[in-house]
Design a protein around this motif. Sequence first.
Motif, PDB file in Angstrom:
ATOM      1  N   UNK A 160       0.861  -1.190   0.000  1.00 57.20           N
ATOM      2  CA  UNK A 160       0.000   0.000   0.000  1.00 57.20           C
ATOM      3  C   UNK A 160       0.892   1.232   0.000  1.00 57.20           C
ATOM      4  N   UNK A 161       0.643   2.123  -0.930  1.00 51.53           N
ATOM      5  CA  UNK A 161       1.361   3.395  -0.974  1.00 51.53           C
ATOM      6  C   UNK A 161       0.625   4.425  -0.146  1.00 51.53           C
ATOM      7  N   UNK A 178      -0.508   7.770  -9.763  1.00 54.98           N
ATOM      8  CA  UNK A 178      -0.600   6.742  -8.710  1.00 54.98           C
ATOM      9  C   UNK A 178      -2.048   6.441  -8.366  1.00 54.98           C
ATOM     10  N   UNK A 179      -2.895   7.448  -8.328  1.00 51.89           N
ATOM     11  CA  UNK A 179      -4.310   7.217  -8.055  1.00 51.89           C
ATOM     12  C   UNK A 179      -4.950   6.385  -9.155  1.00 51.89           C
ATOM     13  N   UNK A 180      -4.610   6.699 -10.418  1.00 57.81           N
ATOM     14  CA  UNK A 180      -5.159   5.932 -11.540  1.00 57.81           C
ATOM     15  C   UNK A 180      -4.649   4.497 -11.513  1.00 57.81           C
ATOM     16  N   UNK A 181      -3.366   4.314 -11.204  1.00 56.73           N
ATOM     17  CA  UNK A 181      -2.817   2.966 -11.102  1.00 56.73           C
ATOM     18  C   UNK A 181      -3.511   2.172 -10.000  1.00 56.73           C
ATOM     19  N   UNK A 224      -5.237  -1.373  -9.494  1.00 59.17           N
ATOM     20  CA  UNK A 224      -4.537  -2.179  -8.474  1.00 59.17           C
ATOM     21  C   UNK A 224      -3.135  -2.567  -8.951  1.00 59.17           C
ATOM     22  N   UNK A 225      -2.488  -1.643  -9.653  1.00 62.70           N
ATOM     23  CA  UNK A 225      -1.151  -1.884 -10.178  1.00 62.70           C
ATOM     24  C   UNK A 225      -0.255  -0.670  -9.936  1.00 62.70           C
ATOM     25  N   UNK A 257      -1.593  -7.644  -5.676  1.00 63.93           N
ATOM     26  CA  UNK A 257      -2.056  -6.295  -5.987  1.00 63.93           C
ATOM     27  C   UNK A 257      -1.279  -5.254  -5.192  1.00 63.93           C
ATOM     28  N   UNK A 258      -1.073  -4.108  -5.821  1.00 64.81           N
ATOM     29  CA  UNK A 258      -0.445  -2.968  -5.155  1.00 64.81           C
ATOM     30  C   UNK A 258      -1.363  -1.771  -5.326  1.00 64.81           C
ATOM     31  N   UNK A 259      -1.661  -1.080  -4.236  1.00 65.08           N
ATOM     32  CA  UNK A 259      -2.667  -0.014  -4.275  1.00 65.08           C
ATOM     33  C   UNK A 259      -2.162   1.227  -3.556  1.00 65.08           C
ATOM     34  N   UNK A 260      -2.958   2.274  -3.645  1.00 68.28           N
ATOM     35  CA  UNK A 260      -2.688   3.553  -2.977  1.00 68.28           C
ATOM     36  C   UNK A 260      -3.855   3.845  -2.053  1.00 68.28           C
TER      37      UNK A 260
END
Length: 477
Positions: free
Chosen positions: A210-211, A240-243, A247-248, A298-301
């Motif tokens: 999580x960022x 980063x929000x769009x990514x 979930x990438x 998954x990697x998220x913000x």
Amino acid sequence: MSTEFQAPTARYVPPRTRIMLAALPLAGFAVWAMTHLVATVTTFTTSFGAMCVAWTASFLTLWWVPVSWMERPFRASGEQRAALDALTVAVQVPVYNEDPAALRACLRSVLAQSRRVDRVLVVDDGSVDARGRPATLDDVRREFEEAASALGVETAWERTPNRGKRFAQMHVLATDDADVFVTLDSDSVLDRHAVREGLLPFADPRVRSVAGHVLVLNRTASLLTRMTCVLYLPFTRGVRSAQSVLRRVTINSGTLAFYRGDVVRRSAGVYEHERFAGRPMQMNDDSMLTFYALLQGDTVHQPSAIAFTLVPERLDHYLKQQLRWMRGTTVRHLWWLRYMPVTGAVFWMTVSEYLHLVLAVLLPSVLLLDPSSRANLGAVAASGTQVGIVLCYLSGLRIFTVRRSDESPWSRAALFACTPLIALWRLLVLRPLYLYAMCTCRRVGDWGTRKAVEVSLAEPASLPATSPAPAGSLKKG
């Protein structure tokens, strides 16, 4: 008695009707400007078909502008929150030639979290003073350990020979059994609810990292720091929000990031020894840990997990930092193109970024080479400028998604109004610097850019008096 530093607070405000109402007329003006641009190109250029294709491709590379508005903070049910409260959370803070006041404020904010952490692991990576002698942080350490002990938070404070940030991190994380690791820079100051909010996405077992949401702490220190608040927007609240919607997320900022413990432990021994072109790679550590997380899930913000950070106040420091980041990102782009699946979002996001860069150089060149457009360059340039200004404002609207206690609505409005001017800085200074960084990306080195403290906190800070966190928000056990 020293004045106690009071960090600002911030709240993420999801896009409301007023934001969307503001976006609609701007979007309408963007359509008008694009229509006007096409009409201009039709009238004054002989290569109309090729130019339309090129302009369309250029706008597609800005896919993140509308998608970023689809981001929403992660939430969890009562049952999921109970499971998150049961997780063991360890915070790791690597220290190298840091301002003592900034480090105090960082540690203070960690201990003041509404969701208390279990342990804090500080590693001083061989800091030295202005004369090159070992720097001592005994006062900071003593105050920190006393405050942590009163709260029941485990601590470790170790000093190691200077080997780089990655070695400082893995010195303690490789063998720690925490469920979640929180990585911070030593000048990060956390919002009181940063840890609580940052843990919420882990309610989904597929999420591996999580960022956090990064804001500028010393925003009023200089014109450069005020500009940085806007220069951060396209990435921290845009790409980063769009990514995160996909979930990438590809890069977690070292300012604040969360990782499943097993993601970090599995990378031990490899992470510290990354090499590029035969040279040790110590920069871009945050994107490498995110890369490991991407390979596993998954990697998220989490936009509501907010951290403040000190940014450069002098131009030489700023350019040196940007050059280091750009070189590291160039290396990471090569990693994504090589190891991410061709059918996946990360691969094509990287292709899109390079396409945007190529078109930014190619389009002006084509216009200058075309006789008819060259003869009417003023009209073509005016239309392109109109579109560029509108796009700057559409991207800049993201500035209104965060409310800070130390920033008035008028200040946000003033920064928003200056968005196109700051975009010129990006075009005239950062774009050439990025091209230079790409050409010199083999110059990878150590993790630190400072031989001594470069940015200091404006006021002295001290660790907080111990106070209980709200009921129901503490780690249970």
